[in-house]
Design a protein around this motif. Structure first.
Motif, PDB file in Angstrom:
ATOM      1  N   UNK A 227       0.813  -1.215   0.000  1.00  0.00           N
ATOM      2  CA  UNK A 227       0.000   0.000   0.000  1.00  0.00           C
ATOM      3  C   UNK A 227       0.844   1.260   0.000  1.00  0.00           C
ATOM      4  N   UNK A 228       1.909   1.256   0.775  1.00  0.00           N
ATOM      5  CA  UNK A 228       2.841   2.386   0.847  1.00  0.00           C
ATOM      6  C   UNK A 228       3.401   2.710  -0.543  1.00  0.00           C
ATOM      7  N   UNK A 229       3.828   1.680  -1.269  1.00  0.00           N
ATOM      8  CA  UNK A 229       4.383   1.898  -2.605  1.00  0.00           C
ATOM      9  C   UNK A 229       3.300   2.241  -3.633  1.00  0.00           C
ATOM     10  N   UNK A 230       2.144   1.638  -3.515  1.00  0.00           N
ATOM     11  CA  UNK A 230       1.046   1.971  -4.436  1.00  0.00           C
ATOM     12  C   UNK A 230       0.654   3.436  -4.266  1.00  0.00           C
ATOM     13  N   UNK A 231       0.603   3.908  -3.043  1.00  0.00           N
ATOM     14  CA  UNK A 231       0.272   5.321  -2.816  1.00  0.00           C
ATOM     15  C   UNK A 231       1.345   6.221  -3.412  1.00  0.00           C
ATOM     16  N   UNK A 232       2.605   5.842  -3.271  1.00  0.00           N
ATOM     17  CA  UNK A 232       3.677   6.614  -3.909  1.00  0.00           C
ATOM     18  C   UNK A 232       3.500   6.690  -5.416  1.00  0.00           C
ATOM     19  N   UNK A 233       3.083   5.592  -6.022  1.00  0.00           N
ATOM     20  CA  UNK A 233       2.831   5.556  -7.471  1.00  0.00           C
ATOM     21  C   UNK A 233       1.631   6.431  -7.824  1.00  0.00           C
TER      22      UNK A 233
END
Length: 159
Positions: free
Chosen positions: A73-79
């Motif tokens: 989720x952390x990386x998806x939000x960054x994307x």
């Protein structure tokens, strides 16, 4: 469209990775605890059941995969934030990135943590229920500035 998706993913992952590196530096040299992505993952898991706000996320039902969900989720939000940057900047920004729009996205996104994630996990608006709220807010702002620099630096690397 393929170019937009490629740039979005690479810029988002690059910026998020820089933010994670920043968290490691803070942990190692300043003894500031790293983010608990497991609890963030627990919050994400509860979102699928329609539960947004918790009095204390640590008391909410745990999930076996919450740590992985939190990291993903952390990386998806960054994307997603990188996609917003690319969608709202001028069309030639990816080939000639400038710092100001990237920093603006970094700073604007502090609001998601302050007004959704932190209250959702039981910390109150902008961590107002935490004894070290001022420190948390300062770290949030600095972290999102680092993320903004990461957006810019990642865009520079792939232009």
């Amino acid at each position: 469209m393929t170019d937009f998706l490629y740039r979005t993913v690479v810029i988002g992952i690059g910026a998020t990775a820089l933010l994670d590196l920043w968290a490691l530096i803070l942990q190692r040299f300043f003894k500031i605890p790293a983010p608990n992505w497991g609890l963030v993952g627990r919050w994400f898991c509860h979102l699928t059941e329609g539960k947004v706000f918790h009095d204390d996320i640590t008391l909410a039902r745990a999930y076996a995969s919450e740590r992985a969900v939190g990291w993903i989720g952390h990386y998806v939000i960054g994307i997603v934030y990188a996609a917003a940057l690319l969608a709202f900047t001028r069309p030639d920004w990816p080939s000639a990135p400038t710092l100001a729009p990237a920093l603006a996205v970094g700073l604007i996104t502090v609001g998601a943590g302050w007004f959704l994630l932190q209250p959702g996990m039981g910390a109150g608006i902008a961590a107002s229920k935490r004894p070290n709220a001022t420190q948390i807010r300062a770290l949030n702002i600095v972290g999102h500035v680092v993320f903004g620099f990461g957006l810019y630096a990642s865009a520079l690397l792939i232009r």
